[in-house]
Design a protein around this motif. Structure first.
Motif: not given
Length: 477
Positions: A386-388, A393-404, A455-460
């Motif tokens: 997330v740009p700040f 800033l690193p918010a989270t990481r998406v691995e195989a089985g998840d989606y963006v 994802r919103r909570a991770e950004v916050s």
């Protein structure tokens, strides 16, 4: 009878006995103060304290002793005086060097003088100083010495005119300072970084070895300083596609890939133009010649993946063994449980989905954009940032089985930028196709809503942690 305090040796001796400790104590404090401020003059004061002042004290005492014992042959005093003269020469030269050159402000004439000239001047001054010391202490006739040196130098200069001429020209080149250590030069078509400069040659690291160029040859030839281009360095490369590829699509692809390079100079835009037939030229600006090789390597790697995703034939190759019906059906079967798909649903969905691959470092989704599809990660890792302010800033990481790209369903702008950490393969499902699945599967809508909220909570949380760390740093300072 003369009282002992009226003897010639008494007061000089008292001066040494009392004055030497006091002077050493004072110089010690001065040296410590300069060292605490990291002032280079501390070394000069150390020389004065540890060598010059003690030798002066020894000379004073020696003169008194030799005058009393053997006034006619003060050889010991002469030797000590010679040593003192040499130490004084070193002391004065070191002090002048620090005052004039070490502390010289950037851009002044003192800062531009090459060190070789300073070294030559130091040797000459040392020779003159020693001659003066021998004249004063030993009574040597230095006039004949300088005359002999002058005539000899003239004869040697005539004999070595051809050999010395290039060296002198090189020294003047160094004085002009058209380049410095670390600058990138183009010498006769050979590019490299300057790693060493001495009175005889310039050493240039070309990446394939060290090119050693005589300084005289460099003074008489033309070369280009690639590091003095106003802050940017132009990079261009030629690529080919097929003649069936639309030129507008190719140009847009080239400029889009180049614009994402981390080496791209801020505020500049890449430019791609058709060069005729299937050839194209793409140009962009980087922050210096040292980044040219890395930028071109990354550009070519990213272009390969981007061309495959766009269906364009880079280097005339339109095949892609990765995109097959079997692999597509296998990917659909892997995410069937996530989308609550039945066998018939997967068959109906197959014609509208597609497989894509991204290279490490490529941006899959940019913050602030509204995605038109959801990308399910089949392999690899995706970093969400997330740009700040001026940072990401690193918010989270998406691995195989998840989606963006989950906001494709809600038509909302993304809060994070998704970047491939490794080579990433995804299955792309258009938002229109997902809309139909969601209408008949309320559980999927609930699941995707939970992902959006998470994802919103991770950004916050990422922003809050960054702000807290800044506040703690300010408090600590």
């Amino acid at each position: 009878m003369i009282a002992f305090w009226e003897q010639a040796w008494f007061w000089p001796s008292i001066s040494v006995i009392v004055g030497l400790p006091l002077l050493l104590l004072l110089l010690t404090e001065v040296q410590s103060s300069l060292e605490r401020r990291h002032n280079p003059m501390s070394k000069v004061v150390a020389l004065l304290r540890n060598a010059v002042v003690p030798v002066i004290a020894i000379l004073v005492l020696s003169v008194q002793v030799t005058d009393a014992v053997d006034p006619g042959r003060p050889v010991v005093s002469q030797v000590i005086a010679t040593v003192l003269g040499f130490l004084l020469i070193v002391f004065v030269l070191n002090g002048l060097n620090i005052l004039m050159f070490t502390n010289a402000r950037k851009g002044t004439w003192r800062e531009k003088i090459p060190s070789i000239f300073v070294d030559i001047a130091r040797v000459i001054l040392v020779a003159i100083g020693l001659a003066v010391v021998f004249r004063i202490v030993w009574g040597t006739d230095i006039g004949g010495i300088f005359t002999a040196l002058g005539v000899g130098s003239f004869v040697i200069a005539l004999a070595l005119q051809t050999a010395v001429g290039p060296i002198v020209a090189g020294l003047f080149l160094l004085f002009e300072q058209p380049f410095r250590l670390g600058d990138w030069l183009d010498i006769g078509g050979t590019r490299g970084r300057v790693v060493e400069v001495n009175w005889r040659s310039v050493h240039v690291d070309t990446g394939e070895g060290i090119l050693i160029t005589p300084i005289g040859s460099l003074a008489g030839a033309s070369f280009t300083n690639l590091s003095r281009t106003g802050g940017t360095f132009p990079v261009s490369t030629d690529v080919t596609f097929t003649t069936d590829d639309p030129p507008a699509a190719v140009v847009a692809l080239l400029e889009r890939v180049a614009s994402g390079l981390p080496q791209l100079y801020t505020g500049t835009r890449p430019k791609a133009v058709p060069a005729g037939g299937a050839a194209y030229t793409v140009s962009f600006q980087v922050r210096g010649p040292s980044q040219e090789a890395d930028a071109l390597a990354q550009f070519r790697m990213w272009l390969w993946y981007a061309a495959r995703r766009a269906g364009l034939g880079l280097d005339g190759d339109t095949t892609d063994d990765f995109v097959t019906d079997a692999r597509r059906d296998e990917a659909l079967a892997a995410i069937a449980a996530t989308l609550y798909l039945s066998g018939d649903d997967s068959v109906a969905l197959a014609p509208v989905v597609r497989l894509e691959r991204y290279a490490a470092g490529e941006v899959i989704h940019r913050v602030g954009t509204v995605p038109d599809s959801v990308r399910f990660v089949l392999s690899g890792s995706v970093d969400l940032r997330v740009p700040f302010e001026d940072a990401e800033l690193p918010a989270t990481r998406v691995e195989a089985g998840d989606y963006v790209g989950q906001t494709a369903l809600t038509r909302e702008a993304l809060l994070t930028t998704a970047t491939a950490l490794t080579e990433v393969s995804v299955l792309v499902i258009p938002a229109t196709a997902l809309d139909q699945i969601v209408r008949s599967t309320p559980a999927l809508a609930r699941d995707m809503g939970d992902v959006i909220d998470r994802r919103r909570a991770e950004v916050s949380a990422a922003v809050s942690a960054h702000v807290a760390s800044q506040q703690n740093a300010v408090t600590a300072s």
